[in-house]
Every structure is written in structure tokens, then in C-alpha cells.
Design an enzyme around this catalytic site. Structure first.
Site, PDB file in Angstrom:
ATOM      1  N   ARG A 140     -28.861  37.076  20.312  1.00  0.00           N
ATOM      2  CA  ARG A 140     -28.881  35.822  21.075  1.00  0.00           C
ATOM      3  C   ARG A 140     -27.527  35.137  21.141  1.00  0.00           C
ATOM      4  O   ARG A 140     -27.366  34.165  21.870  1.00  0.00           O
ATOM      5  CB  ARG A 140     -29.952  34.886  20.494  1.00  0.00           C
ATOM      6  CG  ARG A 140     -31.354  35.488  20.693  1.00  0.00           C
ATOM      7  CD  ARG A 140     -32.429  34.597  20.160  1.00  0.00           C
ATOM      8  NE  ARG A 140     -32.514  33.329  20.877  1.00  0.00           N
ATOM      9  CZ  ARG A 140     -33.354  32.352  20.566  1.00  0.00           C
ATOM     10  NH1 ARG A 140     -34.168  32.508  19.544  1.00  0.00           N
ATOM     11  NH2 ARG A 140     -33.370  31.252  21.261  1.00  0.00           N
TER      12      ARG A 140
ATOM     13  N   HIS B 108     -25.660  44.731  21.159  1.00  0.00           N
ATOM     14  CA  HIS B 108     -25.749  43.402  20.552  1.00  0.00           C
ATOM     15  C   HIS B 108     -24.783  43.214  19.376  1.00  0.00           C
ATOM     16  O   HIS B 108     -24.928  42.268  18.602  1.00  0.00           O
ATOM     17  CB  HIS B 108     -27.178  43.122  20.093  1.00  0.00           C
ATOM     18  CG  HIS B 108     -28.167  43.101  21.219  1.00  0.00           C
ATOM     19  ND1 HIS B 108     -28.050  42.233  22.287  1.00  0.00           N
ATOM     20  CD2 HIS B 108     -29.268  43.847  21.457  1.00  0.00           C
ATOM     21  CE1 HIS B 108     -29.045  42.449  23.131  1.00  0.00           C
ATOM     22  NE2 HIS B 108     -29.796  43.424  22.653  1.00  0.00           N
TER      23      HIS B 108
ATOM     24  N   ARG C  69     -33.170   5.993   3.353  1.00  0.00           N
ATOM     25  CA  ARG C  69     -33.664   6.930   4.360  1.00  0.00           C
ATOM     26  C   ARG C  69     -35.147   6.653   4.607  1.00  0.00           C
ATOM     27  O   ARG C  69     -35.983   6.938   3.759  1.00  0.00           O
ATOM     28  CB  ARG C  69     -33.450   8.385   3.884  1.00  0.00           C
ATOM     29  CG  ARG C  69     -31.998   8.704   3.610  1.00  0.00           C
ATOM     30  CD  ARG C  69     -31.146   8.606   4.857  1.00  0.00           C
ATOM     31  NE  ARG C  69     -31.501   9.607   5.849  1.00  0.00           N
ATOM     32  CZ  ARG C  69     -30.842  10.751   5.982  1.00  0.00           C
ATOM     33  NH1 ARG C  69     -29.792  11.027   5.235  1.00  0.00           N
ATOM     34  NH2 ARG C  69     -31.212  11.636   6.892  1.00  0.00           N
TER      35      ARG C  69
ATOM     36  N   PRO D 243     -32.000  33.103  10.324  1.00  0.00           N
ATOM     37  CA  PRO D 243     -31.580  33.310   8.928  1.00  0.00           C
ATOM     38  C   PRO D 243     -31.417  31.980   8.217  1.00  0.00           C
ATOM     39  O   PRO D 243     -30.734  31.084   8.701  1.00  0.00           O
ATOM     40  CB  PRO D 243     -30.220  34.014   9.060  1.00  0.00           C
ATOM     41  CG  PRO D 243     -30.158  34.521  10.462  1.00  0.00           C
ATOM     42  CD  PRO D 243     -31.016  33.605  11.283  1.00  0.00           C
ATOM     43  N   GLU D 244     -32.082  31.843   7.078  1.00  0.00           N
ATOM     44  CA  GLU D 244     -31.999  30.619   6.294  1.00  0.00           C
ATOM     45  C   GLU D 244     -31.015  30.826   5.146  1.00  0.00           C
ATOM     46  O   GLU D 244     -30.520  31.937   4.934  1.00  0.00           O
ATOM     47  CB  GLU D 244     -33.392  30.263   5.749  1.00  0.00           C
ATOM     48  CG  GLU D 244     -34.436  30.006   6.828  1.00  0.00           C
ATOM     49  CD  GLU D 244     -34.274  28.639   7.471  1.00  0.00           C
ATOM     50  OE1 GLU D 244     -33.422  27.858   7.005  1.00  0.00           O
ATOM     51  OE2 GLU D 244     -34.985  28.357   8.440  1.00  0.00           O
TER      52      GLU D 244
END
Ligand SMILES: [Zn+2]
Length: 271
Positions: free
Chosen positions: A107, A89, A151, A2-3
């Protein structure tokens, strides 16, 4: 995984409905990534005042403390007035007077963590290294350009690192760089202010569009899911290696950067 847009859509899916609900019970299942940080009974009778988000953390502000939720690699939340018994789950139920918020996480890299406040550990520690919110007001072009100073890593990897701006995952980084016409391998500190401005606008647009589309995809907000498929339908370059660029028909190229796949158009993103 999930973003940020999925997490934001998840937040929108239940924030209004859980607001002002009183917690009846907290029922942890198998261990998640981090311990809850309090006895489950301690959450009983607390009121959920608001649901906010910081990066990919959902923050349930209670009348005493904050509950931080993270979906990890495979987590999703549902909010249901009459949920079925927890499945194999399902690893956390927050039973409230308005319904049950349930974490489904095959997971178990997700987490539910209580913290007395955002300024104290564990919340302070978990949120400490997060960069600017890409959809927030503090993320402006000048601040973004300043964040890239010093950077030397490729811009794509600096976006993914999350300490300049949070939540720009692999898909969204590739898409934003394409939209801004910037080669993913260019050194971050070499971006001119004008090009950083274009990238800033692209990052916001790509993420805002994904939130919008995710919101409209969830036909009814009774259950939010973190299925990323909904958010990839309109990818211009991501996952399109060898296929013609939508703008110039040059085949889209795939390279590896720091173990991650990067897709770009060698013609539209020349430098
Ligand atoms: Zn192209």
C-alpha cells in the site's frame, strides 16, 4: 497494520546481523509516503552502527545520519544475504556487505527517510509528538498517571492517541484495559493512581508478551514479517464480541469509539 510489538520483533530479527555492515547501494522503488530526503548515492559507503526503535519507527544509526523506517499500513522488512530480484511491491532495498534489507509494502504508506540527526528535521518533526516508550524506563506509573491529568477523553482513546504512551494500538489497548479491569469509556483524568498503576502494568505486560511471542513465532530470523495474526492468538476480548468472557462467561461487548472497535467485558470492566 504492524503494531509496536511487530516492529520491535522486526528490529530484533536483523539488528545484530546488519550491525557494522557497510552500505553498498540504496535502491528506492516507487514513491513511498515521504521522500528519502537525500540522494540514494549519499548512503553508499556509510556504516550501519546500530538499529534502535522509537515508537513504530526503526532507526538505523549510520556513521553519518540516521535512516528512519516506518512500515505504514502494510509494510514488512526482510534481511537476506542473497535476495531475489525485487518484486512488484518491494519499494526499497538497502544493499549492505552483510545482506539486503528490503521493504515490501503493497500500500506504500511506509517510509524510508534519511535525517542528518534525530535532533534535526525531518527526524525531529516525525518523532516530536511521540509519547513515552511503553517498554522503556521513563514509562513509570507516576509519569503515566501524570500524563492522564487534564485528559477528558475516554481512556481507550487517550491510549490510542499515542502522545502519553506510544505504540498501544487498538488490539493492545482493549487487552490492557481488560487485564486492568477498566471500562474503555471511562474518562482518562478520572482514573485514580491505583487504577492507573494497574493499567500501566497491564500495558507493559500485554506488549512485552506480544514481543516475546512474536520472537518465538519467527522460527528463524532470516526474514521478519509484520503479520499481525501471530500476535492475536491469545486475545482475551479483542475480536470476541458475543463470546463468553474468559474470566466470568459474560458475553464480550463490542462498541465503537472514534471509528475504532472496542471490545470489553461489561462485568469484569465495570467502571
Ligand atoms: Zn468478564
Amino acid at each position: 497494520m504492524p503494531e509496536l510489538p511487530e516492529v520491535e520483533v522486526t528490529r530484533l530479527s536483523f539488528a545484530d546481523r546488519i550491525r557494522d555492515a557497510r552500505i553498498l547501494a540504496a535502491r528506492p522503488g516507487l514513491p513511498l509516503r515521504w521522500p528519502l530526503g537525500c540522494a540514494p548515492e549519499q548512503l553508499e559507503d556509510r556504516t550501519v552502527q546500530d538499529v534502535r526503535r522509537r515508537g513504530k519507527y526503526l532507526l538505523l544509526h549510520l556513521d553519518q545520519g540516521v535512516l528512519l523506517l516506518h512500515l505504514g499500513m502494510s509494510g514488512s522488512l526482510s534481511f537476506d544475504a542473497a535476495p531475489a530480484a525485487p518484486g512488484r511491491h518491494d519499494h526499497f532495498d538497502l544493499v549492505t556487505t552483510h545482506g539486503t534489507l528490503r521493504l515490501h509494502d503493497p500500500r506504500r504508506f511506509g517510509a524510508v527517510v534519511w535525517s542528518a540527526s534525530l535532533q534535526l528535521d525531518p527526524a525531529r518533526k516525525l518523532l516530536a509528538s511521540l509519547g513515552m516508550e511503553p517498554l522503556g524506563e521513563r514509562f513509570d506509573p507516576a509519569a503515566f498517571h501524570a500524563g492522564l491529568r487534564g485528559r477528558r477523553a475516554p481512556i481507550k482513546q487517550v491510549l490510542l492517541a499515542g502522545d502519553v504512551v506510544v505504540g498501544v494500538g487498538n488490539i493492545y489497548a482493549s487487552e490492557a484495559l481488560f487485564q486492568a479491569g477498566i471500562r474503555p469509556t471511562v474518562r482518562a483524568d478520572r482514573l485514580s493512581r491505583a487504577r492507573a498503576d494497574r493499567l500501566h502494568a497491564a500495558v507493559r505486560q500485554v506488549l512485552a508478551r506480544a514481543v516475546e511471542r512474536g520472537g518465538s513465532t519467527l522460527r528463524d530470523f532470516s526474514s521478519a514479517t509484520g503479520e499481525s495474526g501471530h500476535f492475536q492468538l491469545e486475545a482475551a476480548v479483542y475480536g470476541r464480541a458475543g463470546q463468553p468472557c474468559l474470566q466470568c462467561a459474560t458475553p464480550v461487548r463490542l462498541i465503537r469509539q472514534g471509528q475504532r472497535s472496542t471490545y470489553f467485558c461489561p462485568r469484569c470492566q465495570r467502571a
